[in-house]
Design a protein around this motif. Structure first.
Motif, mmCIF file in Angstrom:
data_model
loop_
_atom_site.group_PDB
_atom_site.id
_atom_site.type_symbol
_atom_site.label_atom_id
_atom_site.label_comp_id
_atom_site.label_asym_id
_atom_site.label_seq_id
_atom_site.Cartn_x
_atom_site.Cartn_y
_atom_site.Cartn_z
ATOM 1 N N ARG A 12 0.991 -1.083 -0.134
ATOM 2 C CA ARG A 12 -0.090 -0.027 -0.123
ATOM 3 C C ARG A 12 0.912 1.129 0.051
ATOM 4 O O ARG A 12 0.691 2.312 -0.822
ATOM 5 C CB ARG A 12 -1.076 0.124 1.142
ATOM 6 C CG ARG A 12 -2.013 -0.990 1.043
ATOM 7 C CD ARG A 12 -3.031 -0.605 0.137
ATOM 8 N NE ARG A 12 -3.879 0.535 0.625
ATOM 9 C CZ ARG A 12 -4.399 1.690 -0.146
ATOM 10 N NH1 ARG A 12 -4.065 1.522 -1.127
ATOM 11 N NH2 ARG A 12 -4.859 2.673 0.548
ATOM 12 N N LYS A 16 0.697 3.941 -3.095
ATOM 13 C CA LYS A 16 0.034 5.155 -2.669
ATOM 14 C C LYS A 16 -0.267 6.176 -3.930
ATOM 15 O O LYS A 16 -1.345 6.574 -4.072
ATOM 16 C CB LYS A 16 0.283 5.378 -1.171
ATOM 17 C CG LYS A 16 -0.554 6.506 -0.766
ATOM 18 C CD LYS A 16 -1.954 5.955 -0.273
ATOM 19 C CE LYS A 16 -2.631 6.606 0.559
ATOM 20 N NZ LYS A 16 -4.055 6.239 0.760
ATOM 21 N N SER A 19 -2.136 5.121 -6.854
ATOM 22 C CA SER A 19 -3.567 4.561 -6.387
ATOM 23 C C SER A 19 -4.477 5.688 -6.530
ATOM 24 O O SER A 19 -5.649 5.672 -6.703
ATOM 25 C CB SER A 19 -3.869 4.055 -5.017
ATOM 26 O OG SER A 19 -3.398 5.052 -4.103
ATOM 27 N N GLU A 20 -3.872 6.731 -6.590
ATOM 28 C CA GLU A 20 -5.027 8.044 -6.692
ATOM 29 C C GLU A 20 -5.088 8.432 -8.010
ATOM 30 O O GLU A 20 -4.420 8.370 -8.891
ATOM 31 C CB GLU A 20 -4.315 9.423 -6.013
ATOM 32 C CG GLU A 20 -4.091 9.455 -4.447
ATOM 33 C CD GLU A 20 -3.756 10.500 -3.757
ATOM 34 O OE1 GLU A 20 -3.536 10.669 -2.645
ATOM 35 O OE2 GLU A 20 -2.960 11.415 -4.774
ATOM 36 N N ARG A 29 -7.080 16.587 -1.412
ATOM 37 C CA ARG A 29 -6.362 15.912 -0.525
ATOM 38 C C ARG A 29 -7.004 16.513 0.858
ATOM 39 O O ARG A 29 -6.799 17.767 0.953
ATOM 40 C CB ARG A 29 -4.876 15.957 -0.759
ATOM 41 C CG ARG A 29 -4.707 15.207 -2.003
ATOM 42 C CD ARG A 29 -3.313 14.686 -2.112
ATOM 43 N NE ARG A 29 -3.085 14.190 -3.430
ATOM 44 C CZ ARG A 29 -2.462 14.855 -4.396
ATOM 45 N NH1 ARG A 29 -2.179 16.221 -4.479
ATOM 46 N NH2 ARG A 29 -2.280 14.077 -5.507
ATOM 47 N N SER A 52 -13.053 3.331 -9.010
ATOM 48 C CA SER A 52 -13.461 3.191 -7.550
ATOM 49 C C SER A 52 -14.685 2.440 -7.473
ATOM 50 O O SER A 52 -15.323 2.351 -6.434
ATOM 51 C CB SER A 52 -13.789 4.493 -7.098
ATOM 52 O OG SER A 52 -14.654 5.205 -7.665
ATOM 53 N N ILE A 99 -12.498 3.040 5.228
ATOM 54 C CA ILE A 99 -11.535 3.380 5.682
ATOM 55 C C ILE A 99 -10.385 3.837 4.635
ATOM 56 O O ILE A 99 -10.100 4.852 4.396
ATOM 57 C CB ILE A 99 -10.635 2.646 6.612
ATOM 58 C CG1 ILE A 99 -11.271 1.900 7.949
ATOM 59 C CG2 ILE A 99 -9.038 3.180 7.111
ATOM 60 C CD1 ILE A 99 -10.570 1.002 8.489
ATOM 61 N N ASP A 100 -10.387 3.233 3.708
ATOM 62 C CA ASP A 100 -9.518 3.522 2.339
ATOM 63 C C ASP A 100 -9.967 2.683 1.339
ATOM 64 O O ASP A 100 -10.457 1.429 1.456
ATOM 65 C CB ASP A 100 -7.848 3.206 2.588
ATOM 66 C CG ASP A 100 -7.095 3.617 1.671
ATOM 67 O OD1 ASP A 100 -7.617 4.685 1.009
ATOM 68 O OD2 ASP A 100 -5.805 3.409 1.527
ATOM 69 N N LYS A 101 -9.647 3.015 0.062
ATOM 70 C CA LYS A 101 -10.246 2.238 -1.142
ATOM 71 C C LYS A 101 -9.478 2.755 -2.297
ATOM 72 O O LYS A 101 -9.236 3.920 -2.583
ATOM 73 C CB LYS A 101 -11.538 2.393 -1.408
ATOM 74 C CG LYS A 101 -12.123 1.552 -2.630
ATOM 75 C CD LYS A 101 -13.547 1.754 -2.640
ATOM 76 C CE LYS A 101 -14.194 1.177 -3.858
ATOM 77 N NZ LYS A 101 -15.525 1.383 -3.988
ATOM 78 N N ASN A 102 -8.772 2.001 -3.211
ATOM 79 C CA ASN A 102 -8.312 2.284 -4.574
ATOM 80 C C ASN A 102 -8.728 1.325 -5.578
ATOM 81 O O ASN A 102 -9.641 0.666 -5.251
ATOM 82 C CB ASN A 102 -6.792 2.135 -4.402
ATOM 83 C CG ASN A 102 -6.155 0.863 -4.200
ATOM 84 O OD1 ASN A 102 -6.465 -0.241 -4.607
ATOM 85 N ND2 ASN A 102 -5.195 0.782 -3.414
ATOM 86 N N ALA A 106 -9.304 -2.424 -0.806
ATOM 87 C CA ALA A 106 -10.222 -1.595 0.164
ATOM 88 C C ALA A 106 -10.202 -1.962 1.570
ATOM 89 O O ALA A 106 -9.663 -3.245 1.840
ATOM 90 C CB ALA A 106 -11.628 -1.523 -0.349
ATOM 91 N N SER A 107 -10.151 -1.222 2.464
ATOM 92 C CA SER A 107 -10.041 -1.561 4.188
ATOM 93 C C SER A 107 -11.266 -0.763 4.849
ATOM 94 O O SER A 107 -11.848 0.112 4.546
ATOM 95 C CB SER A 107 -8.819 -1.138 4.731
ATOM 96 O OG SER A 107 -8.467 0.115 4.529
#
Length: 163
Positions: A12, A16, A19-20, A29, A52, A99-102, A106-107
Motif C-alpha cells: 500500500r 499509494k 492509487s490516486e 486531499r 472506484s 477506511i481506504d479504497k483504491n 479496500a479496508s
C-alpha cells in the motif's frame, strides 16, 4: 498472518502514489485549506471514475475462521457507497465503514448492527480484488492486525440489477 499484513502495508505504501486517480488535485486531499471544488465549475459534474466502482454489486461466498475452525456464509451488498454485510449462518449483519479504497483494494471497520452477541464488532476487514468477479477478504480483530478469518466472495449481480 503478520507477514501478510506487513506485506500488504508495504504494498500500500509503495502504491499509494499510483492509487490516486489523476483527476485528484492537491485541492481534494485532506488537510489542504483549498476547497475541494475550487478547480471545477460545478459539483454536478464529478469526474467519471470507474476504477472506484469495482466493488459495486452483490457478492456471496464462504468465510473461514481459523481459531474456531468454522465456516459461514457471507453476503456483501455494495451500492451507492453503502457496504451492507450479512452472515446468515451465524446470524448477524451490519455495515462496513470505509477506511481506504483504491482500484485493487479496500479496508473497512465492520460495524455489527444485528446479532451483536454472536459477532465481534469493530473488526478490521481488508479486501483485495482478485479479478472482476472475485474478491478476497481478510479479517483482523480491532486490537490486533493478525488475520483471524478469511473469505472468498464471487460477484452475483451488479448494483443496478439488485432488487
Amino acid at each position: 498472518g503478520l507477514v501478510i499484513v506487513l506485506g500488504y502495508m508495504a504494498w500500500r505504501a509503495n502504491n499509494k502514489s499510483t492509487s490516486e486517480p489523476s483527476s485528484l488535485s492537491s485541492a481534494t486531499r485532506p488537510g489542504n485549506d483549498v476547497p475541494a471544488n475550487a478547480n471545477r465549475g460545478t459539483e454536478s459534474d464529478p469526474p467519471a471514475d470507474t476504477s472506484s466502482q469495482w466493488l459495486d454489486g452483490r457478492w456471496e461466498g464462504e468465510g473461514y475462521q481459523s481459531d474456531t475452525k468454522t465456516t459461514w456464509a457471507v453476503r456483501l451488498t455494495v451500492q451507492d457507497g453503502t457496504y451492507a454485510i450479512d452472515y446468515p449462518d451465524i446470524p448477524c449483519r451490519g455495515r462496513w465503514a470505509l477506511i481506504d479504497k483504491n482500484s485493487r483494494a479496500a479496508s473497512f471497520t465492520e460495524v455489527i448492527t444485528q446479532g451483536t452477541n454472536r459477532c465481534d464488532n469493530n473488526n478490521h476487514v481488508m479486501i483485495e480484488k482478485v479479478n472482476d468477479s472475485e474478491i478476497s477478504c481478510k479479517y483482523t480483530r480491532a486490537s490486533s492486525r493478525a488475520v483471524i478469518a478469511t473469505a472468498t466472495l464471487s460477484k452475483k449481480a451488479q448494483a443496478s440489477e439488485q432488487r
